[in-house]
Each structure stands twice: as C-alpha cells, then as structure tokens.
Design an enzyme around this catalytic site. Sequence first.
Site, PDB file in Angstrom:
ATOM      1  N   LYS A   1     -35.781  35.675  23.199  1.00 22.53           N
ATOM      2  CA  LYS A   1     -35.637  35.471  21.755  1.00 22.53           C
ATOM      3  C   LYS A   1     -34.910  36.653  21.127  1.00 22.53           C
ATOM      4  O   LYS A   1     -34.053  36.467  20.267  1.00 22.53           O
ATOM      5  CB  LYS A   1     -37.019  35.424  21.101  1.00 22.53           C
ATOM      6  CG  LYS A   1     -37.820  34.193  21.271  1.00 22.53           C
ATOM      7  CD  LYS A   1     -39.027  34.388  20.353  1.00 22.53           C
ATOM      8  CE  LYS A   1     -40.101  33.401  20.537  1.00 22.53           C
ATOM      9  NZ  LYS A   1     -41.240  33.680  19.640  1.00 22.53           N
TER      10      LYS A   1
ATOM     11  N   ASP B   1     -41.562  31.993  15.578  1.00 26.22           N
ATOM     12  CA  ASP B   1     -42.582  31.281  16.356  1.00 26.22           C
ATOM     13  C   ASP B   1     -41.944  29.971  16.775  1.00 26.22           C
ATOM     14  O   ASP B   1     -41.377  29.252  15.949  1.00 26.22           O
ATOM     15  CB  ASP B   1     -43.862  31.040  15.554  1.00 26.22           C
ATOM     16  CG  ASP B   1     -44.995  30.697  16.511  1.00 26.22           C
ATOM     17  OD1 ASP B   1     -45.331  31.530  17.370  1.00 26.22           O
ATOM     18  OD2 ASP B   1     -45.543  29.570  16.436  1.00 26.22           O
ATOM     19  N   SER B   2     -41.986  29.699  18.038  1.00 23.06           N
ATOM     20  CA  SER B   2     -41.255  28.530  18.533  1.00 23.06           C
ATOM     21  C   SER B   2     -42.016  27.856  19.660  1.00 23.06           C
ATOM     22  O   SER B   2     -43.033  28.362  20.131  1.00 23.06           O
ATOM     23  CB  SER B   2     -39.859  28.964  18.994  1.00 23.06           C
ATOM     24  OG  SER B   2     -39.912  30.168  19.716  1.00 23.06           O
TER      25      SER B   2
ATOM     26  N   GLY C   1     -37.568  31.065  29.248  1.00 21.03           N
ATOM     27  CA  GLY C   1     -38.665  30.145  28.947  1.00 21.03           C
ATOM     28  C   GLY C   1     -38.473  28.762  29.553  1.00 21.03           C
ATOM     29  O   GLY C   1     -38.211  28.621  30.756  1.00 21.03           O
TER      30      GLY C   1
ATOM     31  N   LYS D   1     -25.392  27.531  24.235  1.00 21.83           N
ATOM     32  CA  LYS D   1     -26.766  27.216  23.801  1.00 21.83           C
ATOM     33  C   LYS D   1     -27.048  27.793  22.415  1.00 21.83           C
ATOM     34  O   LYS D   1     -27.588  27.127  21.542  1.00 21.83           O
ATOM     35  CB  LYS D   1     -27.773  27.773  24.812  1.00 21.83           C
ATOM     36  CG  LYS D   1     -29.206  27.419  24.430  1.00 21.83           C
ATOM     37  CD  LYS D   1     -30.276  28.324  24.967  1.00 21.83           C
ATOM     38  CE  LYS D   1     -31.586  28.078  24.246  1.00 21.83           C
ATOM     39  NZ  LYS D   1     -32.578  29.114  24.397  1.00 21.83           N
TER      40      LYS D   1
ATOM     41  N   HIS E   1     -32.395  25.184  18.418  1.00 25.18           N
ATOM     42  CA  HIS E   1     -33.363  25.199  17.320  1.00 25.18           C
ATOM     43  C   HIS E   1     -33.338  26.525  16.543  1.00 25.18           C
ATOM     44  O   HIS E   1     -33.472  26.555  15.332  1.00 25.18           O
ATOM     45  CB  HIS E   1     -34.764  24.920  17.875  1.00 25.18           C
ATOM     46  CG  HIS E   1     -35.097  25.674  19.142  1.00 25.18           C
ATOM     47  ND1 HIS E   1     -34.238  25.746  20.211  1.00 25.18           N
ATOM     48  CD2 HIS E   1     -36.154  26.436  19.484  1.00 25.18           C
ATOM     49  CE1 HIS E   1     -34.769  26.481  21.159  1.00 25.18           C
ATOM     50  NE2 HIS E   1     -35.934  26.919  20.739  1.00 25.18           N
ATOM     51  N   ARG E   2     -33.093  27.615  17.238  1.00 25.72           N
ATOM     52  CA  ARG E   2     -33.061  28.948  16.599  1.00 25.72           C
ATOM     53  C   ARG E   2     -31.823  29.056  15.703  1.00 25.72           C
ATOM     54  O   ARG E   2     -31.893  29.559  14.592  1.00 25.72           O
ATOM     55  CB  ARG E   2     -33.047  30.006  17.717  1.00 25.72           C
ATOM     56  CG  ARG E   2     -33.399  31.393  17.278  1.00 25.72           C
ATOM     57  CD  ARG E   2     -33.893  32.228  18.445  1.00 25.72           C
ATOM     58  NE  ARG E   2     -35.232  31.830  18.857  1.00 25.72           N
ATOM     59  CZ  ARG E   2     -35.515  31.126  19.949  1.00 25.72           C
ATOM     60  NH1 ARG E   2     -34.576  30.744  20.784  1.00 25.72           N
ATOM     61  NH2 ARG E   2     -36.761  30.795  20.230  1.00 25.72           N
TER      62      ARG E   2
HETATM   63  P1  ITT Z   1     -43.424  36.591  20.381  1.00 21.71           P
HETATM   64  O1  ITT Z   1     -44.659  35.958  19.802  1.00 21.71           O
HETATM   65  O2  ITT Z   1     -43.571  38.055  20.625  1.00 21.71           O
HETATM   66  O3  ITT Z   1     -42.202  36.265  19.584  1.00 21.71           O
HETATM   67  P2  ITT Z   1     -43.784  34.641  22.497  1.00 21.71           P
HETATM   68  O4  ITT Z   1     -43.043  34.404  23.766  1.00 21.71           O
HETATM   69  O5  ITT Z   1     -45.284  34.746  22.571  1.00 21.71           O
HETATM   70  O6  ITT Z   1     -43.166  35.963  21.837  1.00 21.71           O
HETATM   71  P3  ITT Z   1     -44.078  32.222  20.922  1.00 21.71           P
HETATM   72  O7  ITT Z   1     -45.517  32.423  20.727  1.00 21.71           O
HETATM   73  O8  ITT Z   1     -43.262  31.789  19.731  1.00 21.71           O
HETATM   74  O9  ITT Z   1     -43.375  33.552  21.451  1.00 21.71           O
HETATM   75  O10 ITT Z   1     -43.871  31.200  22.093  1.00 21.71           O
HETATM   76  C1  ITT Z   1     -42.715  30.422  22.200  1.00 21.71           C
HETATM   77  C2  ITT Z   1     -42.627  29.874  23.591  1.00 21.71           C
HETATM   78  O11 ITT Z   1     -41.631  28.875  23.687  1.00 21.71           O
HETATM   79  C3  ITT Z   1     -42.261  30.964  24.585  1.00 21.71           C
HETATM   80  O12 ITT Z   1     -42.926  30.695  25.759  1.00 21.71           O
HETATM   81  C4  ITT Z   1     -40.764  30.810  24.736  1.00 21.71           C
HETATM   82  O13 ITT Z   1     -40.306  31.292  25.965  1.00 21.71           O
HETATM   83  C5  ITT Z   1     -40.593  29.306  24.544  1.00 21.71           C
HETATM   84  N1  ITT Z   1     -39.314  29.109  23.877  1.00 21.71           N
HETATM   85  C6  ITT Z   1     -39.025  29.294  22.565  1.00 21.71           C
HETATM   86  N2  ITT Z   1     -37.722  29.137  22.329  1.00 21.71           N
HETATM   87  C7  ITT Z   1     -37.162  28.853  23.516  1.00 21.71           C
HETATM   88  C8  ITT Z   1     -35.850  28.623  23.929  1.00 21.71           C
HETATM   89  O14 ITT Z   1     -34.829  28.683  23.109  1.00 21.71           O
HETATM   90  N3  ITT Z   1     -35.645  28.359  25.225  1.00 21.71           N
HETATM   91  C9  ITT Z   1     -36.665  28.328  26.096  1.00 21.71           C
HETATM   92  N4  ITT Z   1     -37.935  28.568  25.803  1.00 21.71           N
HETATM   93  C10 ITT Z   1     -38.195  28.828  24.509  1.00 21.71           C
END
Ligand code: ITT
Length: 192
Positions: free
Chosen positions: A13, A68-69, A150, A172, A177-178
């Site tokens: 991210k 948050d994603s 991810g 990408k 979405h980002r």
């Molecule tokens: P932070 O809270 O520190 O930002 P995190 O990895 O815990 O880090 P989230 O709670 O938002 O973040 O979890 C989002 C999950 O979805 C995380 O496992 C990401 O790897 C995955 N994710 C989000 N956007 C993605 C993307 O563009 N491509 C692949 N996986 C994604």
Amino acid sequence: MKKILIGTHNRGKFKEISHLISRKYRKISPLTLKIPSPEETGKTFQQNAKLKVNFFSKFVNYPVISDDSGLCIKSLHNKPGIYSARLAKQRGGFNKGMKYILKKMRNKKNRSAVFVCCLSYKKPKKKPITVIGKINGKISNQIIGTKGFGYDPIFLPKNSNITFGQMSKSKKMLIDHRFIAFKKLKKKIKIL
Ligand code: ITT
C-alpha cells in the site's frame, strides 16, 4: 519540502499511495518513525480508515493519509472484507490465505468480488476527509502472477483476462480501487 505521513504498515500500500501523491511531498512511513499500528476496532472500511488517520495524526504535525481496504467476495457473504489482512495472518501468510479462499470457492458458481479501498486524509487540527473506491472483478481459479501484493494473484479485474498479480505495477495502479478512491480525494481537497 512538504511532508505527508502515509499511515500504513503495509509496504504494498505504501508504494502505491506514494506513487499517487505528487513529487512535491516527502512521503514518510510510520515504520521509519517507529509508530505502531492501531487496533482495528471498526466495523466498516470507513471507520477503520478514520481510526487509523486519527491515530497516526497524534504523532506528527503534518498531513496524514491512511487506507483501509480489502477483498469482498459475493458468494462468501462479502468476506473477508475488513478482515482481509487478519485472514492472511491467521492462515500463516497470503499464499495460504489465497489457497484457503480458493478452496472455499471450489463449488461456487458466482465468483464475483469487489476490491474496496477507503482512504482517509487529515490535516493537523482538521477533521478527516474520507472517500471510498471500488473495482469489480472475479476470483480466479488459481493463484496466478507474482507481481503486486496481498490478494493480487487471485483477483481478475473486470474486462481483464489477467490478474492483478500478472499486471505491471504502473497498469494496476491506474485502474485499481486505491486509484479510484484517490481520484475522489483529489477532487475534494485539490492538493496532493
Ligand atoms: P495497515 O492497516 O497498516 O494499512 P494492513 O495490511 O493491515 O495494513 P488492512 O487492514 O487495510 O491493511 O488490510 C487490507 C488487506 O487487503 C491487506 O491484507 C492487503 O494486503 C489486502 N489488499 C488491500 N489492497 C490490496 C491490493 O491492491 N492488492 C492486493 N491486496 C490488497
């Protein structure tokens, strides 16, 4: 040079958000400042993004952006959703997390999924501004591709026959979405 804290511990991210923000900003990571992660107690992407931006803002006197994603899969009742990172952690990493999802999807006819990203931006002493971006797609039948981070290797964005994991970062980053959330944010704050 102006500074911005990209409030995430997720390196994938961090890279994407850094590339979206103007070169005029010096992008700082909470990892560099040894700032921990807050506990994600929210029930929605919006609540968690705000909670993160408010938390990180306590440590710096310049703007912060948090994300948050997650991946919402229709036939799994929109799971893992806000629990996407936690699912991978519980399973012992993303590869195992993706295998677990593919197993759960084995007999499902509907493979529709949505990648959701909620961005929250906050300037010192101001309220956060929060936006959401989504991209529709499908869950692939296998883990394909080694790019991205991810869940990228199991997500086929709409109108594409390759997964995010097979796509170059530059491609990408301009459809995901980002990016969609970021475009909405830029309209609201006219900077970055
Ligand atoms: P932070 O809270 O520190 O930002 P995190 O990895 O815990 O880090 P989230 O709670 O938002 O973040 O979890 C989002 C999950 O979805 C995380 O496992 C990401 O790897 C995955 N994710 C989000 N956007 C993605 C993307 O563009 N491509 C692949 N996986 C994604």
